[in-house]
Write an enzyme that holds these catalytic residues in place. Structure first.
Site, PDB file in Angstrom:
ATOM      1  N   HIS A  79       0.833  -1.205   0.000  1.00 19.92           N
ATOM      2  CA  HIS A  79       0.000   0.000   0.000  1.00 19.92           C
ATOM      3  C   HIS A  79       0.869   1.258   0.000  1.00 19.92           C
ATOM      4  O   HIS A  79       0.569   2.229  -0.695  1.00 19.92           O
ATOM      5  CB  HIS A  79      -0.932   0.014   1.217  1.00 19.92           C
ATOM      6  N   LYS A  87      -9.418  -7.701   8.807  1.00 18.67           N
ATOM      7  CA  LYS A  87     -10.005  -8.000  10.117  1.00 18.67           C
ATOM      8  C   LYS A  87      -9.735  -6.821  11.040  1.00 18.67           C
ATOM      9  O   LYS A  87      -8.769  -6.078  10.858  1.00 18.67           O
ATOM     10  CB  LYS A  87      -9.457  -9.300  10.701  1.00 18.67           C
TER      11      LYS A  87
END
Length: 183
Positions: free
Chosen positions: A37, A102
């Site tokens: 990212h 998550k």
């Protein structure tokens, strides 16, 4: 409610998802963790094109393990998503519509989902072996030097996740807390 979606996604379909819906995904998705990212966002900051097309796409926050013989992928459980929060807006601006991981996200991230008409889904932590069975194809597409954190393109069939934050501001975690505060 169970909703089946195909990836890449239809933005109008994403806008119809609500916190608490179970989603069954089939199609092509990308993997990515914080190192990847960071690189993607550095490219965007430098005015360069991304090596993947995230428009109407799905990124699954996972660092898969190597596949055993006869399998497309090894263990493929979700990683904690908060580490991607600083990199979220540039990718949403590029058209990313679904993130899967998550754990909780920041308030800023939740606000960005509303702004860009996107959603955050939770995959079940501890179900890495089961999740890997939904992956039919896996190949590294960029950042191979990152090993497990390279960006992979996965073909998934019946990959289940739960809408945690929707595009209108609903928060499944908050809804759950409210439910039990009333008890």
């Amino acid at each position: 409610m169970l909703k089946k979606i195909s990836a890449p996604v239809d933005p109008e379909e994403i806008k119809s998802l609500r916190a608490g819906d179970t989603v069954c995904i089939s199609g092509y998705i990308y993997t990515g963790r914080d190192a990847a990212h960071k690189r993607l966002c550095e490219l965007l900051a430098d005015g360069k094109e991304l090596p993947i097309d995230v428009k109407n796409g799905i990124i699954y926050y996972v660092g898969p393990t190597p596949a055993k013989p006869g399998r497309a992928i090894g263990s493929a459980g979700p990683t904690s998503s908060y580490r991607m929060d600083p990199y979220t807006e540039p990718l949403l601006k590029e058209g990313l519509k679904v993130m899967v991981g998550k754990g909780s996200r920041s308030k800023e991230c939740k606000d960005l989902l509303v702004k860009y008409g996107a959603v955050y889904l939770s995959a079940i932590g501890g179900a890495a072996a089961s999740i890997s069975e939904t992956v039919k194809e896996c190949r590294v597409v960029t950042y191979e030097d990152l090993g497990a954190e390279a960006i992979h393109r996965l073909k998934v069939e019946d990959f289940y996740a739960i809408v945690t934050y929707d595009s209108v501001g609903n928060d499944l975690f908050e809804q759950g807390l409210e439910k039990y505060r009333k008890v």
